[in-house]
Design a protein around this motif. Structure first.
Motif, short mmCIF file in Angstrom:
data_model
loop_
_atom_site.label_atom_id
_atom_site.label_comp_id
_atom_site.label_asym_id
_atom_site.label_seq_id
_atom_site.Cartn_x
_atom_site.Cartn_y
_atom_site.Cartn_z
N ALA A 212 -1.87 -1.83 -0.62
CA ALA A 212 -2.29 -3.01 0.15
C ALA A 212 -2.87 -2.60 1.50
N ILE A 213 -2.27 -1.59 2.12
CA ILE A 213 -2.79 -1.09 3.40
C ILE A 213 -4.18 -0.50 3.21
N ARG B 41 -6.37 -1.30 0.91
CA ARG B 41 -7.31 -2.40 0.69
C ARG B 41 -7.67 -3.07 2.02
N ARG B 42 -6.67 -3.26 2.87
CA ARG B 42 -6.93 -3.89 4.16
C ARG B 42 -7.90 -3.04 4.99
N ARG B 43 -7.75 -1.75 4.98
CA ARG B 43 -8.64 -0.87 5.74
C ARG B 43 -10.04 -0.86 5.13
N ARG C 96 -11.38 -3.43 3.65
CA ARG C 96 -11.99 -4.68 4.09
C ARG C 96 -12.45 -4.57 5.55
N ASP C 97 -11.65 -3.88 6.37
CA ASP C 97 -12.04 -3.70 7.76
C ASP C 97 -13.33 -2.90 7.87
N ARG D 146 -8.97 -4.22 -7.85
CA ARG D 146 -7.63 -4.82 -7.77
C ARG D 146 -6.81 -4.53 -9.02
#
Length: 1000
Positions: free
Chosen positions: A905-906, A908-910, A912-913, A921
C-alpha cells in the motif's frame, strides 16, 4: 555406541524435476532468483559424517561420557482397503509379505492353468467392468494391492460365461481381506449373474450343510425344498447341480471360511468341483490355510480342487509399507509405526487407523486375540502369557528356560498365535503380543516379568536393555542399581535418561558420593535430550551433596551444568548467576578444563546481556586456557564462545573460528559443541543475510542432533530455521516451523513469537500486536537483552507499518542507545533505521549493514545485499525508498506476490505521488499464470504430491518436520479447492507446467 551413527546425506536440495539439462520443463538456476537452495557448508557433510562414524560418545558434563485440516476421524474410520468387513477376524498365521503391483505400474501374473494376466493398477476396482458398465458403491474405495487377484476373478468370470466352470481358492490368515476381495468382485458383476454366498461358522457343533442353508431364499424351489425338507444327500446334490446348470444366468457361488465346514458340506463341495467343467459357475472358496492342521478334511478338498482344470489359487498377502503409507495419508499416524505394529494385516491396520494411535491395542483387536486364547488349554495359555511379556523374538535358550516343554507351544502355533522356527519363537504381530500382555493381571504380570529377569540374569550374553526393562516391570531395585549405569552407557540418550531416572527411584540408600554422581549423570542426559526441569532439580541436589562432601571442583562443574540447563530452559538470570558462581568457585583452583569451560559459558551469558567487551574477555581466556592445556575436549566450546563474540568485531574472522571449533568438535566426538557451532554459524550468517549458507549449517545441525539423540538442540535449530525462512520470504513455512515451538520451551518461544508476529505484521494482520507483545514480555522475563532488542526491532517495524511513528520511537529508542553503546553491530542498525523512518534524527556508527545503508539513503547498495542474500521482502523494502516508478513497480510486484499488503500500500501511494496512473492491484505478472496463487514452497509440495509422496517422504525430501509437511499439504489442498491428494495431483500437473512454476 550411542553417537556412532552414520549420518545420512544432508538433503537440502530440491527434488530433481528432470533427468537432463535439456529438459524443456526446467530453466537454469540463475533464472530463479528467489529459489534459494541451501548450499552445503564447505565440507560440512563430510566432517559430520566422520563424527557419525567415529563410534565415540560425546563429552558431557564433567566428562561423564556419558494439522492437517482434514477430518481424521472420518478418514480413519473407513475399513483399511483389503480388510474383511464381517465379524472381527480371529487367529491365522501371517503370510509372507509380498508387494503386488504398485500404483501407476502394470501388474502381471499367470493364471493357474493358462495365459498371462496383465492389468493396469489404478483401475483395479473395475477389473470386472467388462461385465458391468454401471456404477457401484465400491468404486470410490480403491482396493489396494489386489490388482492381480481381481484380474484372476475377472478371467474366471469370463471363462464361466462360456460354460467352462471355474474354482477359485482364496486363502490367507484372518483379517487379510478374503471377504473384501469377494465383495469387490460380487458388486461389479452385472445383473445377469446370480450371486450366492454361504458361510461356515465356528460352532461347537457345525450346522449340517450350513453354508447351503444360507442360500435358501436366493435359489429356486427345487434346492430350497430339498434343504428345508432335510432330503437325503443325493437329492440335495442333484438339486444343487440343477440350480447351477441354468445356462441363461451364470452363477458366482461363494462359500466363506471353509475351514469350519461340516463334513456334509465338504462332501457337497467335493461333488461340485468335479462337475464344474460344463457349468456356468465360478465357485469361490475362502479359507484360513494357517488353521488347516495335518489331516484336516479341507486339505483333501483343496487337493481335489487343485487337480481340476480351471482351478486358480489366490493366496492373499499382507499390505506393503507403500499401501499403508497411502492409507495413512489422512491420518496423523506414522506409516512405518503402523506397519511395524500390524505387519500389514488389513484388519489390524484399519483398527489402528480408526483408533488414531499406535500406543494401545484397539478394543476389537484385543477381543479377537483374547477369544483365541480362551480356547487354549490352561498350560498353553500360561505359556503364551509368559512369552507375551518379552517384547522381542525369543531365542531357543531363553524359550527353553521359560517354557520348558515346547510341546505346550503347539496349540498356540496351530492357532496362528506364535511363529516357531528352529532358533526363535515370536508373535506374528506386535499387536497380538501387546493384546495378550495387556490382559494379564498386574500382580501376575509382575511375577512373570520376574521369571524372565531371572532367566536373563543366568546368561552371560543377556541384553542390558532387556534386563532393565524386566527389572523395572518386576520392581527389582537391586538389579536396576547394579545394571542401570552400564545399560545407560549402551543406550540412546533418551533411554539413558530413563535408566538414570529409574535408578534414582531406588537410590536412597546409596553413599552421598555415589548418589551425587548418579544425579549428575541424570542431569547431563536431561540437558542433552532437552528435558530441563527435572535436570535442574537433579543437579541442584547434586550441588548440595558435593558441598557437604567439600568437593569444590565438582561444585564448580555442577554449577556450570546448572547454568546450561537454566539457559536451555529459558531462565536467563538464574543461568547467569550460576555461570558467575561456577567461575568464582573454580578460579581459585587454578587452570583446568572445568575453568575453561566455565569461562566459555560466562562469555555467552555476557554476550546475551549486550556486554560484548566482557564477553570477549572471558572468551579469550577460555581459548587461551584450552590451548595451554591442549584440551581438545573443551576447545570447541571456547572457540564457539569467541566466534559468537567475533561476529561483531571488525578485524576478526568469526566464521573461521567457528569452523575450527566445528572441526575439533567433529574430530573429538563432542556432539553438543558441534550442534552449538552449527547454530551459531546459522544465526551469524543469517544476520549477515547470507541465507543459503546459514540454512545449510542449520540443516546439518538438525540432522546431527536427530541422529545422535541430542534432542535438546532440535527446538533451537528449528527456531533458527524459522527465522531464516521468514527472511527468505517463505512465510508459510516460517509460520509452520514457529508454531511447532511449544509453550514449554520458553527459551525458543520468544524467537518463535517474534517470527509469527513479524510475518503477521508484514501481511497486515492485527494479530501481530499481541504476538509481538507476548514476545517482548517473554524476552524481558528471560532477561536476555539481545532478545529484548531483537523483539523491539520487530515491534518497531510493525508500528511503522501501522503508521504509528510515536510508538516506533517509544519502542526503539532505549534498545538502540544500549546496542550502540555496547557495539552490538547486528542489533542497532535495524533499530536505527526504524527510528529514522519515524522522523527521529539518530547518530549511527559507520556500518555496511543494509539497514544502516538504507537509513543513510544508500538504498541501491542495501537492495543489492538483500537481493544477493535472497531476502525478498527486505529487497522490496529497499526499492520502496527509490523515487523511480520502475523500481517501485518492481517492489510492488514482489510485495503483492509475498502478500506484504501494508508495504505494498505504501508503494502504491508513492507511485501515485509520482503521477503513475496505471498501478497494478491484482496479483503480479509473475503469478498470473498460477491461478491457485501457490507459494514457492507450496509448488514444491505440489510437485511431490504429483510424484505420489506421503507426508513423511515430503518431510524427508524438504528436510522439514512431518507436521510442517502436513500443514503445507493442507494449504495446497485449500488453495486448489480440493479434498484429496489425488485431486490435487490431477490439478497439479498443468499448474506445474506454467512458467511461474518452472522458474521456481
Amino acid at each position: 555406541m550411542r553417537d556412532g551413527i552414520r549420518l545420512r546425506r544432508i538433503r537440502n536440495q530440491a527434488r530433481p524435476r528432470c533427468s537432463g539439462a535439456s529438459c524443456d520443463g526446467c530453466e537454469p538456476e540463475a533464472q530463479r532468483p528467489w529459489r534459494r537452495r541451501p548450499a552445503a557448508g564447505p565440507g560440512v557433510a563430510r566432517r559430520v559424517r566422520r563424527l557419525g562414524n567415529s563410534g565415540q560418545r560425546p563429552i558431557g558434563a564433567r566428562g561423564l561420557g556419558r494439522g492437517r485440516r482434514h477430518c481424521h476421524a472420518r478418514a480413519a474410520a473407513r475399513p483399511a482397503l483389503g480388510a474383511d468387513r464381517g465379524d472381527p477376524a480371529r487367529g491365522g498365521t501371517r503370510q509372507s509379505r509380498a508387494v503386488s503391483s504398485t500404483t501407476g505400474s502394470v501388474g502381471r501374473g499367470r493364471l493357474a492353468g493358462g495365459e498371462p494376466v496383465t492389468v493396469q493398477e489404478g483401475r483395479h476396482t473395475s477389473a470386472l467392468e467388462f461385465l458391468d458398465d454401471g456404477p457401484t458403491s465400491e468404486r470410490d474405495r480403491p482396493l489396494l494391492e489386489r490388482v492381480y487377484e481381481l484380474a484372476v476373478l475377472a478371467e474366471s468370470a469370463r471363462q464361466a460365461m462360456t460354460g467352462r466352470g471355474q474354482v477359485v481358492l482364496v486363502s490367507g490368515e484372518a483379517g487379510i481381506g478374503k471377504s473384501r476381495l469377494v465383495e469387490a468382485a460380487r458388486e461389479q458383476l452385472s445383473g445377469r449373474w446370480q450371486v450366492l454366498i454361504g458361510h461356515c461358522d465356528d460352532l461347537a457343533i457345525a450346522r449340517v450343510l450350513g453354508p447351503f442353508h444360507d442360500l435358501v431364499g436366493s435359489v429356486g424351489s427345487e434346492l430350497t425344498n430339498a434343504l428345508r425338507a432335510g432330503a437325503d444327500r443325493d437329492e440335495v446334490l442333484s438339486a444343487l447341480r440343477a440350480e447351477l446348470s441354468w445356462s441363461g444366468r451364470p452363477t458366482l457361488l461363494v462359500i466363506e471360511d471353509v475351514q469350519w465346514a461340516d463334513d456334509a458340506s465338504i462332501d457337497a463341495l467335493q461333488y461340485l468341483v468335479r462337475r464344474l467343467g460344463d457349468l456356468p459357475v465360478v465357485l469361490v472358496l475362502t479359507y484360513r490355510d494357517g488353521e488347516l492342521a495335518a489331516g484336516h478334511p479341507v486339505r483333501r478338498l483343496v487337493g481335489s480342487a487343485s487337480g481340476v482344470e480351471g482351478t486358480r489359487h489366490l493366496p492373499l498377502r499382507a499390505l506393503s509399507i507403500a499401501a499403508i503409507r497411502e492409507l495413512c495419508r489422512s491420518s496423523v499416524l506414522d506409516a512405518r509405526q503402523v506397519y511395524d505394529l500390524t505387519g500389514g494385516n488389513p484388519f489390524y491396520v484399519s483398527e489402528v487407523l480408526a483408533a488414531g494411535s499406535t500406543s494401545g491395542v484397539p478394543r476389537r483387536v484385543a477381543d479377537t486375540v483374547l477369544s483365541r486364547i480362551r480356547d487354549l488349554d490352561r498350560v498353553s495359555r500360561e505359556v503364551i502369557e509368559q512369552l507375551a511379556l518379552v517384547p522381542a523374538a525369543l531365542d531357543k535358550q531363553l524359550a527353553d528356560r521359560l517354557v520348558g516343554d515346547t510341546a505346550a507351544l503347539m496349540a498356540a502355533e496351530e492357532r496362528g498365535l506364535l511363529e516357531v522356527t528352529a532358533s526363535t519363537i515370536s508373535f506374528p504381530y506386535e499387536l497380538v503380543r501387546r493384546a495378550i500382555a495387556d490382559s494379564i493381571p498386574a500382580v501376575r504380570r509382575s511375577r512373570l516379568h520376574g521369571e524372565v529377569l531371572k532367566a536373563l540374569l543366568e546368561r552371560t550374553d543377556a541384553d542390558l536393555q532387556q534386563i532393565m526393562y524386566h527389572a523395572r516391570e518386576s520392581g527389582d531395585g537391586d538389579v536396576i542399581l547394579r545394571y542401570g549405569g552400564s545399560a545407560a552407557q549402551a543406550a540412546t540418550h533418551r533411554e539413558a535418561a530413563g535408566h538414570y531416572g529409574l535408578m534414582l527411584e531406588y537410590a536412597s540408600a546409596l553413599p552421598a558420593a555415589a548418589l551425587a554422581g548418579l544425579l549428575e549423570s541424570y542431569a547431563n542426559e536431561c540437558y542433552i535430550v532437552g528435558d530441563g526441569q527435572p535436570g535442574i532439580e537433579a543437579i541442584r541436589r547434586a550441588i548440595d551433596l558435593r558441598q557437604e562432601l567439600d568437593d569444590p571442583t565438582a561444585v564448580g562443574e555442577d554449577l556450570w551444568l546448572l547454568s546450561r540447563l537454566y539457559r536451555s530452559y529459558g531462565v536467563f538470570q538464574a543461568a547467569t548467576s550460576s555461570a558467575v558462581s561456577a567461575v568464582a568457585v573454580l578460579e581459585p583452583l587454578g587452570a583446568s578444563r572445568s575453568l575453561a569451560r566455565g569461562y566459555a559459558n560466562l562469555a555467552g551469558m555476557h554476550l546475551a546481556s549486550l556486554q560484548p567487551s566482557d564477553a570477549l574477555r572471558f572468551a579469550e581466556r577460555a581459548v587461551a586456557m584450552a590451548r595451554l592445556t591442549v584440551d581438545e575436549a573443551v576447545l570447541p566450546e571456547a572457540l564457539n564462545a569467541l566466534g559468537s563474540v567475533a561476529w561483531d568485531l571488525p578485524d576478526v574472522d568469526a566464521q573461521s573460528l567457528l569452523k575450527e571449533g566445528l572441526e575439533v568438535a567433529v574430530a573429538t566426538g563432542h556432539v553438543d559443541a558441534a550442534c552449538h557451532a552449527f547454530a551459531i554459524l546459522g544465526r551469524g550468517l543469517a544476520d549477515r543475510f547470507r541465507l543459503d549458507e546459514a540454512e545449510s549449517y542449520v540443516h546439518a545441525g538438525l540432522e546431527l542432533a536427530q541422529v545422535s539423540g541430542h534432542l535438546g538442540w532440535l527446538a533451537p535449530l528449528r527456531t533458527e530455521l524459522a527465522m531464516i525462512e521468514a527472511s527468505g520470504g517463505a512465510w508459510d513455512n516460517a509460520v509452520s516451523l514457529a508454531e511447532e515451538i511449544s509453550a514449554d520451551q520458553p527459551a525458543q518461544q520468544r524467537s518463535a513469537l517474534t517470527v509469527l508476529g513479524r510475518v503477521a505484521a508484514r501481511r497486515g494482520s492485527r494479530d501481530s500486536i499481541e504476538l509481538l507483545a507476548s514476545a517482548a514480555r517473554s524476552a524481558r522475563d528471560l532477561g536476555d537483552m539481545r532478545s529484548v532488542a531483537s523483539v523491539a526491532a520487530a515491534e518497531a517495524e510493525a508500528a511503522w507499518l501501522r503508521g504509528d511513528t510515536a510508538e516506533v520511537v517509544r519502542i526503539a529508542s532505549t534498545p538502540f542507545q544500549q546496542a550502540v553503546e555496547e557495539q552490538a553491530a547486528t542489533v542497532w542498525p535495524e533499530l536505527g533505521y526504524w527510528l529514522t523512518c519515524a522522523g527521529r534524527q539518530v547518530e549511527m556508527p559507520a556500518s555496511d549493514n543494509p539497514y544502516a545503508l538504507l537509513a543513510s539513503g544508500r538504498w541501491q547498495e542495501a537492495a543489492g545485499i538483500w537481493l544477493a542474500g535472497g531476502c525478498r521482502y527486505e529487497y522490496a523494502m529497499a526499492l520502496c525508498e527509490s523515487s523511480e516508478a520502475k523500481q517501485l513497480l518492481l517492489a510492488l510486484d514482489d510485495l503483492t506476490s509475498l502478500g506484504g499488503r501494508p508495504l505494498a500500500a505504501i508503494a502504491r501511494r508513492r507511485l501515485r505521488d509520482l503521477g503513475v496512473s496505471q498501478i497494478p492491484r491484482g496479483r503480479p505478472s509473475s503469478t498470473r499464470d498460477n491461478p491457485a496463487g501457490l507459494t514457492s514452497r507450496q509448488l514444491e509440495v505440489l510437485q511431490l504430491l504429483v510424484d505420489g509422496l506421503a507426508d513423511q517422504e515430503i518431510a524427508e525430501q524438504l528436510v522439514i518436520s512431518v507436521r510442517t509437511a502436513s500443514n503445507h499439504v493442507a494449504a495446497v489442498l485449500d488453495k486448489l479447492g480440493v479434498h484429496s491428494r489425488s485431486e490435487a495431483a490431477r490439478l497439479g500437473v498443468p499448474l506445474l507446467l506454467t512458467p511461474t512454476a518452472r522458474s521456481r
